[in-house]
Design a protein around this motif. Structure first.
Motif, PDB file in Angstrom:
ATOM      1  N   LEU A  27       0.822  -1.212   0.000  1.00  0.00           N
ATOM      2  CA  LEU A  27       0.000   0.000   0.000  1.00  0.00           C
ATOM      3  C   LEU A  27       0.855   1.262   0.000  1.00  0.00           C
ATOM      4  CD1 LEU A  27      -2.910  -0.983   2.398  1.00  0.00           C
ATOM      5  CD2 LEU A  27      -2.993  -0.675  -0.075  1.00  0.00           C
ATOM      6  N   ILE A  28       1.924   1.264   0.791  1.00  0.00           N
ATOM      7  CA  ILE A  28       2.809   2.429   0.822  1.00  0.00           C
ATOM      8  C   ILE A  28       3.451   2.642  -0.546  1.00  0.00           C
ATOM      9  CG2 ILE A  28       4.983   3.312   1.758  1.00  0.00           C
ATOM     10  CD1 ILE A  28       4.149   2.090   4.452  1.00  0.00           C
ATOM     11  N   GLY A  29       3.917   1.571  -1.177  1.00  0.00           N
ATOM     12  CA  GLY A  29       4.518   1.689  -2.504  1.00  0.00           C
ATOM     13  C   GLY A  29       3.531   2.198  -3.537  1.00  0.00           C
ATOM     14  N   PHE A  30       2.305   1.680  -3.493  1.00  0.00           N
ATOM     15  CA  PHE A  30       1.278   2.108  -4.449  1.00  0.00           C
ATOM     16  C   PHE A  30       0.942   3.586  -4.255  1.00  0.00           C
ATOM     17  CE2 PHE A  30      -3.129   2.388  -5.969  1.00  0.00           C
ATOM     18  CZ  PHE A  30      -2.960   1.873  -7.250  1.00  0.00           C
ATOM     19  N   ILE A  31       0.757   4.001  -3.013  1.00  0.00           N
ATOM     20  CA  ILE A  31       0.427   5.399  -2.727  1.00  0.00           C
ATOM     21  C   ILE A  31       1.579   6.321  -3.094  1.00  0.00           C
ATOM     22  CG2 ILE A  31      -0.074   7.013  -0.853  1.00  0.00           C
ATOM     23  CD1 ILE A  31      -1.729   4.705   0.424  1.00  0.00           C
TER      24      ILE A  31
END
Length: 122
Positions: A27-31
């Protein structure tokens, strides 16, 4: 079939903190990829949007797309990712590099999604 489901649920409960850690990294990478797509300079954004437009127009106009070549290219890249994760998993350095590889893949997906959304305005 029900036994397999019970075994799977037990496995998920046993390793829930590991799964939560990996999902958080994704999720952090996607955001961060989406945020980075908004921070790009105008020239970089134009360059990426031109590549995307050419790709989607090629698909829309049904130009000669070499599906076998695309498959082999994507398969080899994903195989190299899997091989790197497996090799790093054998050593202590994998504790740091494997989550980074996961972050990098999700960052690329987020960047692609962000640029597609900004170009086509979904």
């Amino acid at each position: 079939m029900k036994e397999k489901r019970i075994v799977l649920l037990k496995e998920i409960k046993k390793n829930k903190y590991k799964y939560m850690f990996l999902i958080t990294i994704i999720l952090i990478g996607f955001i961060m990829g989406i945020i980075f797509s908004n921070i790009l300079s105008y020239n970089d954004h134009q360059q990426i949007s031109e590549v995307l437009k050419k790709y989607f127009l090629g698909i829309k106009n049904n130009q000669d797309i070499n599906y076998l070549n695309n498959f082999i290219n994507n398969f080899s890249v994903n195989y190299l990712y899997m091989l790197a994760i497996w090799i790093f998993g054998l050593s202590i350095i994998g504790i740091i590099l494997n989550p980074f590889i996961l972050y990098l893949k999700s960052f690329i997906i987020g960047l692609s999604a962000g640029v597609i959304i900004s170009v086509y305005g979904f």
